[in-house]
Write a protein that holds these residues in place. Structure first.
Motif, PDB file in Angstrom:
ATOM      1  N   ILE A 196       0.828  -1.199   0.000  1.00  0.00           N
ATOM      2  CA  ILE A 196       0.000   0.000   0.000  1.00  0.00           C
ATOM      3  C   ILE A 196       0.864   1.252   0.000  1.00  0.00           C
ATOM      4  CG2 ILE A 196      -1.661   1.338   1.367  1.00  0.00           C
ATOM      5  CD1 ILE A 196      -2.891  -1.359   2.215  1.00  0.00           C
ATOM      6  N   LYS A 197       1.927   1.241   0.776  1.00  0.00           N
ATOM      7  CA  LYS A 197       2.831   2.405   0.824  1.00  0.00           C
ATOM      8  C   LYS A 197       3.477   2.650  -0.529  1.00  0.00           C
ATOM      9  CE  LYS A 197       6.800   4.294   3.338  1.00  0.00           C
ATOM     10  NZ  LYS A 197       7.801   4.048   4.417  1.00  0.00           N
ATOM     11  N   ALA A 198       3.867   1.555  -1.209  1.00  0.00           N
ATOM     12  CA  ALA A 198       4.511   1.694  -2.519  1.00  0.00           C
ATOM     13  C   ALA A 198       3.522   2.136  -3.585  1.00  0.00           C
ATOM     14  CB  ALA A 198       5.159   0.373  -2.917  1.00  0.00           C
ATOM     15  N   GLY A 199       2.272   1.676  -3.450  1.00  0.00           N
ATOM     16  CA  GLY A 199       1.251   2.049  -4.421  1.00  0.00           C
ATOM     17  C   GLY A 199       1.320   1.281  -5.724  1.00  0.00           C
ATOM     18  N   ASP A 200       2.320   0.422  -5.854  1.00  0.00           N
ATOM     19  CA  ASP A 200       2.502  -0.387  -7.063  1.00  0.00           C
ATOM     20  C   ASP A 200       3.218  -1.664  -6.648  1.00  0.00           C
ATOM     21  OD1 ASP A 200       3.334  -1.581  -9.454  1.00  0.00           O
ATOM     22  OD2 ASP A 200       3.562   0.349 -10.470  1.00  0.00           O
ATOM     23  N   PHE A 201       2.589  -2.803  -6.907  1.00  0.00           N
ATOM     24  CA  PHE A 201       3.164  -4.072  -6.469  1.00  0.00           C
ATOM     25  C   PHE A 201       4.532  -4.319  -7.095  1.00  0.00           C
ATOM     26  CE2 PHE A 201       3.490  -8.784  -6.884  1.00  0.00           C
ATOM     27  CZ  PHE A 201       3.651  -9.053  -5.535  1.00  0.00           C
ATOM     28  N   ASN A 202       4.737  -3.880  -8.320  1.00  0.00           N
ATOM     29  CA  ASN A 202       6.015  -4.101  -8.993  1.00  0.00           C
ATOM     30  C   ASN A 202       7.178  -3.450  -8.242  1.00  0.00           C
ATOM     31  OD1 ASN A 202       5.009  -5.652 -11.150  1.00  0.00           O
ATOM     32  ND2 ASN A 202       4.363  -3.796 -12.234  1.00  0.00           N
ATOM     33  N   ASN A 203       6.887  -2.390  -7.494  1.00  0.00           N
ATOM     34  CA  ASN A 203       7.943  -1.688  -6.756  1.00  0.00           C
ATOM     35  C   ASN A 203       8.421  -2.454  -5.527  1.00  0.00           C
ATOM     36  OD1 ASN A 203       7.767   0.401  -8.581  1.00  0.00           O
ATOM     37  ND2 ASN A 203       6.453   1.670  -7.279  1.00  0.00           N
ATOM     38  N   VAL A 204       7.628  -3.428  -5.077  1.00  0.00           N
ATOM     39  CA  VAL A 204       8.010  -4.181  -3.872  1.00  0.00           C
ATOM     40  C   VAL A 204       8.086  -5.686  -4.122  1.00  0.00           C
ATOM     41  CG1 VAL A 204       7.130  -2.468  -2.234  1.00  0.00           C
ATOM     42  CG2 VAL A 204       5.589  -4.240  -3.115  1.00  0.00           C
ATOM     43  N   ARG A 205       7.890  -6.084  -5.370  1.00  0.00           N
ATOM     44  CA  ARG A 205       7.875  -7.513  -5.699  1.00  0.00           C
ATOM     45  C   ARG A 205       9.130  -8.231  -5.208  1.00  0.00           C
ATOM     46  NH1 ARG A 205       5.153 -10.465  -9.578  1.00  0.00           N
ATOM     47  NH2 ARG A 205       4.281  -8.556 -10.491  1.00  0.00           N
ATOM     48  N   ASN A 206      10.274  -7.570  -5.327  1.00  0.00           N
ATOM     49  CA  ASN A 206      11.541  -8.193  -4.928  1.00  0.00           C
ATOM     50  C   ASN A 206      11.718  -8.282  -3.416  1.00  0.00           C
ATOM     51  OD1 ASN A 206      12.304  -8.566  -7.607  1.00  0.00           O
ATOM     52  ND2 ASN A 206      13.391  -6.599  -7.715  1.00  0.00           N
ATOM     53  N   ASN A 207      10.810  -7.671  -2.671  1.00  0.00           N
ATOM     54  CA  ASN A 207      10.887  -7.736  -1.199  1.00  0.00           C
ATOM     55  C   ASN A 207      10.149  -8.939  -0.623  1.00  0.00           C
ATOM     56  OD1 ASN A 207      12.245  -5.330  -1.382  1.00  0.00           O
ATOM     57  ND2 ASN A 207      10.511  -4.062  -0.716  1.00  0.00           N
ATOM     58  N   MET A 208       9.470  -9.691  -1.483  1.00  0.00           N
ATOM     59  CA  MET A 208       8.723 -10.849  -0.994  1.00  0.00           C
ATOM     60  C   MET A 208       9.677 -11.911  -0.443  1.00  0.00           C
ATOM     61  SD  MET A 208       5.519 -11.549  -3.542  1.00  0.00           S
ATOM     62  CE  MET A 208       6.569 -11.955  -4.920  1.00  0.00           C
ATOM     63  N   ARG A 209       9.211 -12.581   0.620  1.00  0.00           N
ATOM     64  CA  ARG A 209       9.979 -13.656   1.229  1.00  0.00           C
ATOM     65  C   ARG A 209       9.336 -15.000   0.882  1.00  0.00           C
ATOM     66  NH1 ARG A 209       8.059 -10.911   5.405  1.00  0.00           N
ATOM     67  NH2 ARG A 209       7.241 -12.835   6.336  1.00  0.00           N
ATOM     68  N   LEU A 210      10.156 -16.010   0.698  1.00  0.00           N
ATOM     69  CA  LEU A 210       9.652 -17.369   0.516  1.00  0.00           C
ATOM     70  C   LEU A 210       9.656 -18.060   1.875  1.00  0.00           C
ATOM     71  CD1 LEU A 210      11.269 -18.733  -2.777  1.00  0.00           C
ATOM     72  CD2 LEU A 210       8.866 -18.237  -2.349  1.00  0.00           C
TER      73      LEU A 210
END
Length: 229
Positions: A196-210
């Motif tokens: 929500i803070k980024a406003g665009d999922f593509n901007n935080v996609r690389n922050n996802m954890r497995l």
């Protein structure tokens, strides 16, 4: 989620927990629809169907006494020493006018309690009278009772889900569908607040954890499940 109403002067029925985070996720993912967590307020006569009990403070003693009566009756009949010890603990707690759900039990005690008709083994919240069940009020009650949210979102749907605090990723998958749980491989996770803070999922996609099956889901996690289903 079903909430049993003990003395609260509000109409029973279904209502949506209108979470603004679901709205934001729908915008960000351009989802076709959004699905809020639905709550059903039910009559106290249906308490066995409830996930949570919401009780007016003036009715607290009535609720506690129902459990105390059950415990006293059971205590007078059992010959099992383990059960007697457990029932004595329950009685002591209830005589302090405290609900049972806050107590800690070992695995053997949990098995015994599972066969009891005790009301306050369910999360039980005592409140003053309210005029309306709005989001802020229900959100507070929800967390006090030990429940948390996780979120899913994509092009089809933006949605919030209800689970108990301490739920694993594997168990959370089952809250969506048993097939997802059965085919669980990994969970991809990021706090919904970051999206929500980024406003665009593509901007935080690389922050996802497995994460694996035993990961303990945190309140506000956005999750997508990798599955072979």
């Amino acid at each position: 989620m079903k909430i049993a109403n003990f003395g609260i002067n509000v109409k029973c029925g279904k209502l949506n927990l209108v979470d603004p985070r679901v709205d934001k996720l729908k915008e960000i993912f351009k989802a076709v629809k959004k699905t809020y967590l639905q709550i059903e307020l039910i009559e106290e006569s249906r308490v066995n169907d409830a996930d949570l009990i919401l009780c007016l403070k003036d009715k607290k003693l009535d609720l506690i006494l129902q459990d105390l009566d059950f415990v006293d009756t059971r205590l007078s009949r059992t010959q099992d020493e383990t059960e007697k010890k457990l029932l004595s603990r329950l009685k002591e707690n209830l005589e302090k006018e405290e609900p049972i759900f806050k107590m800690q039990f070992n695995d053997e005690e949990k098995k015994i309690i599972a066969g009891y008709s005790i009301l306050t083994i369910k999360p039980t919240i005592f409140i003053d009278q309210v005029d309306a069940l709005d989001f802020d009020f229900l959100d507070k009650i929800y967390h006090e009772a030990g429940f948390i949210y996780f979120f899913t979102a994509g092009v089809q749907d933006s949605r919030s889900w209800s689970i108990k605090k301490g739920t694993t990723a594997w168990e959370a998958a089952g809250a969506i569908h048993s097939a997802i749980q059965k085919g669980f491989i990994r969970a991809e996770i990021i706090p919904v607040s970051e999206i929500i803070k980024a406003g665009d999922f593509n901007n935080v996609r690389n922050n996802m954890r497995l994460e694996q099956k035993d990961y303990i889901v945190q309140d506000g996690d956005w999750i997508t499940f990798r599955t072979n289903a």
